[in-house]
Design a protein around this motif. Sequence first.
Motif, PDB file in Angstrom:
ATOM      1  N   PHE A   1     -11.784 -13.175   3.863  1.00  0.00           N
ATOM      2  CA  PHE A   1     -11.168 -12.623   5.076  1.00  0.00           C
ATOM      3  C   PHE A   1     -11.689 -13.375   6.302  1.00  0.00           C
ATOM      4  O   PHE A   1     -12.875 -13.284   6.630  1.00  0.00           O
ATOM      5  CB  PHE A   1     -11.482 -11.129   5.225  1.00  0.00           C
ATOM      6  CG  PHE A   1     -10.947 -10.289   4.097  1.00  0.00           C
ATOM      7  CD1 PHE A   1      -9.681  -9.724   4.169  1.00  0.00           C
ATOM      8  CD2 PHE A   1     -11.721 -10.049   2.960  1.00  0.00           C
ATOM      9  CE1 PHE A   1      -9.194  -8.945   3.127  1.00  0.00           C
ATOM     10  CE2 PHE A   1     -11.241  -9.275   1.915  1.00  0.00           C
ATOM     11  CZ  PHE A   1      -9.964  -8.726   1.997  1.00  0.00           C
ATOM     12  N   ILE A   2     -10.824 -14.086   6.987  1.00  0.00           N
ATOM     13  CA  ILE A   2     -11.229 -14.826   8.193  1.00  0.00           C
ATOM     14  C   ILE A   2     -11.223 -13.882   9.400  1.00  0.00           C
ATOM     15  O   ILE A   2     -12.038 -13.996  10.296  1.00  0.00           O
ATOM     16  CB  ILE A   2     -10.284 -16.022   8.415  1.00  0.00           C
ATOM     17  CG1 ILE A   2     -10.379 -16.958   7.202  1.00  0.00           C
ATOM     18  CG2 ILE A   2     -10.627 -16.788   9.690  1.00  0.00           C
ATOM     19  CD1 ILE A   2      -9.259 -17.956   7.082  1.00  0.00           C
ATOM     20  N   HIS A   3     -10.272 -12.941   9.407  1.00  0.00           N
ATOM     21  CA  HIS A   3     -10.243 -11.894  10.436  1.00  0.00           C
ATOM     22  C   HIS A   3     -10.572 -10.580   9.746  1.00  0.00           C
ATOM     23  O   HIS A   3      -9.918 -10.216   8.766  1.00  0.00           O
ATOM     24  CB  HIS A   3      -8.854 -11.813  11.085  1.00  0.00           C
ATOM     25  CG  HIS A   3      -8.368 -13.123  11.614  1.00  0.00           C
ATOM     26  ND1 HIS A   3      -8.893 -13.702  12.737  1.00  0.00           N
ATOM     27  CD2 HIS A   3      -7.414 -13.972  11.141  1.00  0.00           C
ATOM     28  CE1 HIS A   3      -8.285 -14.858  12.951  1.00  0.00           C
ATOM     29  NE2 HIS A   3      -7.388 -15.042  11.999  1.00  0.00           N
ATOM     30  N   PHE A   4     -11.582  -9.861  10.241  1.00  0.00           N
ATOM     31  CA  PHE A   4     -11.944  -8.611   9.577  1.00  0.00           C
ATOM     32  C   PHE A   4     -12.600  -7.665  10.573  1.00  0.00           C
ATOM     33  O   PHE A   4     -12.999  -8.051  11.674  1.00  0.00           O
ATOM     34  CB  PHE A   4     -12.873  -8.872   8.382  1.00  0.00           C
ATOM     35  CG  PHE A   4     -14.180  -9.532   8.740  1.00  0.00           C
ATOM     36  CD1 PHE A   4     -15.327  -8.778   8.979  1.00  0.00           C
ATOM     37  CD2 PHE A   4     -14.258 -10.919   8.849  1.00  0.00           C
ATOM     38  CE1 PHE A   4     -16.516  -9.390   9.320  1.00  0.00           C
ATOM     39  CE2 PHE A   4     -15.447 -11.529   9.202  1.00  0.00           C
ATOM     40  CZ  PHE A   4     -16.577 -10.769   9.432  1.00  0.00           C
ATOM     41  N   TYR A   5     -12.669  -6.402  10.171  1.00  0.00           N
ATOM     42  CA  TYR A   5     -13.246  -5.341  11.007  1.00  0.00           C
ATOM     43  C   TYR A   5     -14.339  -4.635  10.203  1.00  0.00           C
ATOM     44  O   TYR A   5     -14.395  -4.756   8.972  1.00  0.00           O
ATOM     45  CB  TYR A   5     -12.161  -4.332  11.403  1.00  0.00           C
ATOM     46  CG  TYR A   5     -11.035  -4.959  12.187  1.00  0.00           C
ATOM     47  CD1 TYR A   5     -11.135  -5.137  13.570  1.00  0.00           C
ATOM     48  CD2 TYR A   5      -9.859  -5.375  11.540  1.00  0.00           C
ATOM     49  CE1 TYR A   5     -10.110  -5.714  14.301  1.00  0.00           C
ATOM     50  CE2 TYR A   5      -8.822  -5.961  12.262  1.00  0.00           C
ATOM     51  CZ  TYR A   5      -8.957  -6.128  13.641  1.00  0.00           C
ATOM     52  OH  TYR A   5      -7.941  -6.709  14.358  1.00  0.00           O
TER      53      TYR A   5
ATOM     54  N   GLN B   1     -22.018 -16.685   7.776  1.00  0.00           N
ATOM     55  CA  GLN B   1     -22.199 -17.010   9.195  1.00  0.00           C
ATOM     56  C   GLN B   1     -22.061 -18.504   9.486  1.00  0.00           C
ATOM     57  O   GLN B   1     -22.124 -18.915  10.639  1.00  0.00           O
ATOM     58  CB  GLN B   1     -23.592 -16.538   9.647  1.00  0.00           C
ATOM     59  CG  GLN B   1     -23.820 -15.050   9.538  1.00  0.00           C
ATOM     60  CD  GLN B   1     -23.153 -14.270  10.666  1.00  0.00           C
ATOM     61  OE1 GLN B   1     -22.472 -14.842  11.497  1.00  0.00           O
ATOM     62  NE2 GLN B   1     -23.339 -12.955  10.669  1.00  0.00           N
ATOM     63  N   ARG B   2     -21.869 -19.340   8.464  1.00  0.00           N
ATOM     64  CA  ARG B   2     -21.773 -20.780   8.710  1.00  0.00           C
ATOM     65  C   ARG B   2     -20.460 -21.096   9.425  1.00  0.00           C
ATOM     66  O   ARG B   2     -19.382 -20.838   8.903  1.00  0.00           O
ATOM     67  CB  ARG B   2     -21.838 -21.549   7.390  1.00  0.00           C
ATOM     68  CG  ARG B   2     -23.234 -21.548   6.764  1.00  0.00           C
ATOM     69  CD  ARG B   2     -23.225 -22.164   5.398  1.00  0.00           C
ATOM     70  NE  ARG B   2     -22.451 -21.361   4.446  1.00  0.00           N
ATOM     71  CZ  ARG B   2     -22.223 -21.686   3.180  1.00  0.00           C
ATOM     72  NH1 ARG B   2     -22.715 -22.815   2.721  1.00  0.00           N
ATOM     73  NH2 ARG B   2     -21.528 -20.900   2.397  1.00  0.00           N
ATOM     74  N   GLY B   3     -20.580 -21.640  10.651  1.00  0.00           N
ATOM     75  CA  GLY B   3     -19.363 -21.935  11.426  1.00  0.00           C
ATOM     76  C   GLY B   3     -18.681 -20.629  11.806  1.00  0.00           C
ATOM     77  O   GLY B   3     -19.283 -19.738  12.405  1.00  0.00           O
ATOM     78  N   ARG B   4     -17.448 -20.479  11.399  1.00  0.00           N
ATOM     79  CA  ARG B   4     -16.703 -19.266  11.716  1.00  0.00           C
ATOM     80  C   ARG B   4     -17.117 -18.129  10.791  1.00  0.00           C
ATOM     81  O   ARG B   4     -17.323 -18.341   9.602  1.00  0.00           O
ATOM     82  CB  ARG B   4     -15.205 -19.566  11.513  1.00  0.00           C
ATOM     83  CG  ARG B   4     -14.305 -18.485  12.023  1.00  0.00           C
ATOM     84  CD  ARG B   4     -12.878 -18.972  11.955  1.00  0.00           C
ATOM     85  NE  ARG B   4     -11.977 -18.036  12.618  1.00  0.00           N
ATOM     86  CZ  ARG B   4     -10.701 -18.272  12.824  1.00  0.00           C
ATOM     87  NH1 ARG B   4     -10.168 -19.408  12.427  1.00  0.00           N
ATOM     88  NH2 ARG B   4      -9.941 -17.375  13.429  1.00  0.00           N
TER      89      ARG B   4
END
Length: 686
Positions: free
Chosen positions: A93-97, A72-75
Amino acid sequence: MSDAPASAAAKAPAKSLPQKAMEKLGLLRDIDFALHLPLRYEDETRVTPIADAHEGEHVQCEGEVTECRVDQRGRRVLIVRLQDDSDEVLLRFIHFYPSHQKTLAVGKRVRVRGEIRHGFFGREMVHPQFKAVQEDTPLAASLTPVYPASASLPQAYLRKAVAAGLKRADLRELLPPGVVPAKLPSLRDALNYLHHPPPQAQLSTLEDHSHPAWQRLKFEELLAQQLSQIQAQRERALLHAPALRAKAGGLVERLLAALPFALTEAQQRVSEEIAQDLAHGQPMHRLLQGDVGSGKTVVAALAAAVAIDAGWQCALMAPTEILAEQHFKKLVGWLEPLGLKIAWLTGSVKGKARQKMLDAAADGSAQLVIGTHAVIEDKVKFAQLGLAIIDEQHRFGVAQRLALRKKLASQKLEPHLLMMSATPIPRTLAMTYFADLAVSTIDELPPGRSPVSTRVFADAKRWNVIEKIQEEVARGAQVYWVCPLIEESEAMDLSNATETHAELSAALAGFSVGLLHGRMAPAEKAAVMAQFSGGEMKLLVATTVIEVGVDVPNASLMVIEHAERFGLSQLHQLRGRVGRGAKASVCVLLYTGPLSQTGKDRLRAMAETNDGFEIARRDLDIRGPGEFMGSRQSGAELLRFADLQEDSALLQAARHLAPLLLDQHPEAAHRQVARWLGAKAEFLKA
């Protein structure tokens, strides 16, 4: 017959996004899917122990998830730790579901594929591909294809669709024995290999398209293309056109006597070639090509005079109003004193004036109609159109050229068609793309033209160039300054025409500096060009609307800003606006670095040669045939796999075999064209 109401079609299920995306890629028939070949391949046939994976490698690893958490730190970032018997790797993974977290939960066995990097915590992969597996899940038996796709078309979906299409496609051998070059596989074997290469396949031969499987596809494609060209040529030979012959002592001789100059030998030669074509009862289909300033307009005027002398009308269509107006002024000056009536038809001609022109074309009182795309509108009718001339033919779409040819359809006759181009076409391309087209070449410039010296400067020397302009203008010279954009673009840091006009107006205080761009009203453009042509305006800041047709003999200096942004043929066209008089002329190419290799090649070519045919040859080397031909295809990419230079031996074989196949095996020839080109064969008829 179905009793379903007409509105039933409206209730058909809506197409899914992937279906629409596939149609956009041209994937309609089973054979289209079979011929949709991979861009590259991924090796999922083996698993690499994590400890053996080296930085920068794309590898496939398999192991158990030992950690799965959201940082949860930053992005927000999904962090997954994967372990096998040899070592562990971090997956980021910077983008994930939520589905990612479910598949990659602790204790799950997964197979991942990606590029190994070294991060703060050892080996890592960023956004790898992954899937859940069991210990006994088999590996892929062949390399995994990666297809040309789009954002709404996932690879997994496309792979299934291609595999299904490949399985259903009719890939029977259409060609009789002895036609396919020796040592090439069958079409079915070639396509199966290219879609699913075995693990031991040599990737280099697949990527450079030298593998025999690729050679088979290239040969098939070239053969289909040559067959369709010859078919179009033979079909045209069965059509009828008016036989147009000039009268002894008639309009052609009177025009030649009235011209203020003598024709060059090249102009005489091509005029005779065109006159011979016009005299036949078959439609002429000829390309007149010549370098910038070689005098194609007078050849067009003589061709028009032949048609008019024989009692028929002529239409001349140009891509821009400026170019159409240049033709109009020249032809009016040459032909009106001989008693001809010429109609002017463009989008800017409105109301009663337009109706008057339409009536003159329809009743035959206008023997020559000159204009832009407006000439092919449905409302434009001709009493009897005998000759259609299309200037800068590559700027028109195929459908537009076909529309002009159909202006005589009601009389069961076709007009003769003369296309003109100031972008010379290299012989290899002419042989391939224009096998159905006669080509006339003006290969000498009229006397009195001064060679243009081309100089290349970095943008840092801009003020030196402006100082030189000040000197030249003070001596009475006229100057063009060409900009690539009208307004500022956030995407590209390019100077715009409006700002440059203000800058140069300040630098040349006391001299008239004009501005010309495509968004100006036709009347404004005409007024600016009249001032520049008349010598009142000393410097003209313009966009590429001046690329073709502008003829101001006193203009002896041109500056092209951001020259690295222009194509080679466009730079050559622009340069052709100077050197049209007796004054020594200079073209300055200003560039902004750093230059790409393509940019360097273009500017070097411009500095080294003024020969349009050499420019065209180098343009072909730099861009390749598909881009070079531009609108010739107009939505029908006629060569997807073959390369005209690398595959010249296959091209020669196809050229030799195509007429034999049509004569001896017409059904096989027809199926070959249908398989490869489908409806695209129609595009060759233009």
